[in-house]
Design an enzyme around this catalytic site. Sequence first.
Site, PDB file in Angstrom:
ATOM      1  N   ARG A 187       0.870  -1.182   0.000  1.00 17.89           N
ATOM      2  CA  ARG A 187       0.000   0.000   0.000  1.00 17.89           C
ATOM      3  C   ARG A 187       0.900   1.223   0.000  1.00 17.89           C
ATOM      4  NH1 ARG A 187      -2.380   1.042   5.484  1.00 17.89           N
ATOM      5  NH2 ARG A 187      -0.942   2.776   5.523  1.00 17.89           N
TER       6      ARG A 187
ATOM      7  N   HIS B 281      -3.757   4.722   4.636  1.00 18.69           N
ATOM      8  CA  HIS B 281      -4.861   3.758   4.778  1.00 18.69           C
ATOM      9  C   HIS B 281      -6.137   4.337   4.163  1.00 18.69           C
ATOM     10  CE1 HIS B 281      -7.532   0.805   6.528  1.00 18.69           C
ATOM     11  NE2 HIS B 281      -8.216   1.776   7.093  1.00 18.69           N
TER      12      HIS B 281
ATOM     13  N   TYR C  39       3.381   6.238  11.670  1.00 22.42           N
ATOM     14  CA  TYR C  39       3.711   4.861  12.064  1.00 22.42           C
ATOM     15  C   TYR C  39       4.607   4.133  11.070  1.00 22.42           C
ATOM     16  CZ  TYR C  39      -0.226   3.987   8.890  1.00 22.42           C
ATOM     17  OH  TYR C  39      -1.061   3.974   7.799  1.00 22.42           O
TER      18      TYR C  39
HETATM   19  C1  LIG Z   1     -14.661  -5.941  12.278  1.00 24.56           C
HETATM   20  C2  LIG Z   1     -13.825  -4.696  12.132  1.00 24.56           C
HETATM   21  N1  LIG Z   1     -12.863  -4.413  13.033  1.00 24.56           N
HETATM   22  C3  LIG Z   1     -12.106  -3.311  12.903  1.00 24.56           C
HETATM   23  C4  LIG Z   1     -12.315  -2.444  11.850  1.00 24.56           C
HETATM   24  C5  LIG Z   1     -11.459  -1.203  11.695  1.00 24.56           C
HETATM   25  N2  LIG Z   1     -10.578  -1.364  10.528  1.00 24.56           N
HETATM   26  C6  LIG Z   1     -10.854  -0.761   9.360  1.00 24.56           C
HETATM   27  S1  LIG Z   1      -9.713  -1.123   8.190  1.00 24.56           S
HETATM   28  C7  LIG Z   1      -8.836  -2.082   9.245  1.00 24.56           C
HETATM   29  C8  LIG Z   1      -7.550  -2.750   8.817  1.00 24.56           C
HETATM   30  C9  LIG Z   1      -7.741  -3.825   7.807  1.00 24.56           C
HETATM   31  O1  LIG Z   1      -6.499  -4.216   7.295  1.00 24.56           O
HETATM   32  P1  LIG Z   1      -6.358  -5.216   6.110  1.00 24.56           P
HETATM   33  O2  LIG Z   1      -7.305  -6.355   6.276  1.00 24.56           O
HETATM   34  O3  LIG Z   1      -4.930  -5.544   5.963  1.00 24.56           O
HETATM   35  O4  LIG Z   1      -6.882  -4.395   4.833  1.00 24.56           O
HETATM   36  P2  LIG Z   1      -6.254  -3.066   4.155  1.00 24.56           P
HETATM   37  O5  LIG Z   1      -6.920  -1.904   4.808  1.00 24.56           O
HETATM   38  O6  LIG Z   1      -4.787  -3.093   4.357  1.00 24.56           O
HETATM   39  O7  LIG Z   1      -6.639  -3.150   2.723  1.00 24.56           O
HETATM   40  C10 LIG Z   1      -9.433  -2.104  10.520  1.00 24.56           C
HETATM   41  C11 LIG Z   1      -8.899  -2.835  11.674  1.00 24.56           C
HETATM   42  C12 LIG Z   1     -13.340  -2.757  10.934  1.00 24.56           C
HETATM   43  N3  LIG Z   1     -13.597  -1.989   9.873  1.00 24.56           N
HETATM   44  N4  LIG Z   1     -14.075  -3.889  11.070  1.00 24.56           N
END
Ligand SMILES: Cc1ncc(C[n+]2csc(CCOP(=O)(O)OP(=O)(O)O)c2C)c(N)n1
Length: 351
Positions: A252, A256, A265
């Site tokens: 990425r 985010h 971070y």
């Molecule tokens: C069930 C849940 N827990 C926490 C969140 C908060 N949250 C949003 S994005 C994220 C990180 C997800 O990371 P990843 O699966 O690696 O996907 P990326 O964003 O890197 O594409 C989190 C913890 C959420 N949206 N849903």
Amino acid sequence: MKQNYPMKKIINEKGHLLNESFNEQIEEGLVKELYFHMLRIRTFDRKAINLQRQGRLGTYAPFEGQEASQVGSALALKEEDWVFPTYRDHGATLTFGKSMAKTFLYWNGRLEGCVSPKTRNIFPPAVPIATQLPHAAGAAWAEKRKGTQNIAIAYFGDGATSEGDFHEGLNFASVFKVPAIFFNQNNGFAISVPTEKQMNSETIAQKAMAYGMPGVRVDGNDCLAVYFETQKAIEYARAGHGPTLIEAVTWRKGAHTTADDPSKYRNASLGENIVDPLYRFELFMKNYDYWNEDWIQATKEEISNEIDAAIEEMENFPPPNIEDVFNHVFAEMPDQLVEQKSAYLAYLGRQ
Ligand SMILES: Cc1ncc(C[n+]2csc(CCOP(=O)(O)OP(=O)(O)O)c2C)c(N)n1
Ligand SMILES: [Mg+2]
């Protein structure tokens, strides 16, 4: 474990084929399609960030750096297949056939942006992490029971593998041998948490072993490798052999979301040595005589016109229906929500 799941690659970082004779298996039409879609979604992504900064779009989740993973996998699908994306996979859904205007509308918080085109099975982006995996397993199971050849693909991130739904989705899919592809984009981070801090396994692909399904690790910045590996997994699923877990190792590049500041971070030098997937494919096209300046210029113009038209359509879209905030969550609205809705409409002087 890494050696059991070697990283599949077709082109190296300098755009050269690892196996020169592979060029005979690559059709010019595929090269053009891969490049067109990667350029198209890259241009869309950067434009979306600009629109957000100008206050013309809501919070936006960029995918720059992940274009090869998203385009390579989506181009391997057939029109009748099912796509279960996250909030970062609009590059994949745009490639699969979702309209650009609808994609912009989604990022403006519009319900209409979640509605799939009639000719495609695309679920609304899953924001609750990993919830779309059991959904994809269910859709694939339904296709199997109907006796079709259609498959379902679930997109998800590295962080999603820490959720219970990841386990449930993969286990169910494996037990019922359904035609599902679990397409993971390991982009190194779950918001601010690096992959090595949220799991102790060396790879994500190896998790497939626990569910008794094939696990594939592919260079997610090599669109040809992603395309052919996804295609293989899809053929395996269509032939009735069951699901596959694919880990596309990517990066990425940006934040985010537009509400995030990765400098808090992530060291700025991190990821510096990663060759941009679009640039890498350009090198490949130049090395093997696929590059045609006239076609590139015409393509850039076509994309720019499409984006302008989509923004115009988004900005001229009729204003939202305020009642939509309350509707569509429950089949039958609970009493509390009925009360809230009528109180709000009364507040607006509409009741
Ligand atoms: C069930 C849940 N827990 C926490 C969140 C908060 N949250 C949003 S994005 C994220 C990180 C997800 O990371 P990843 O699966 O690696 O996907 P990326 O964003 O890197 O594409 C989190 C913890 C959420 N949206 N849903
Ligand atoms: Mg991630």
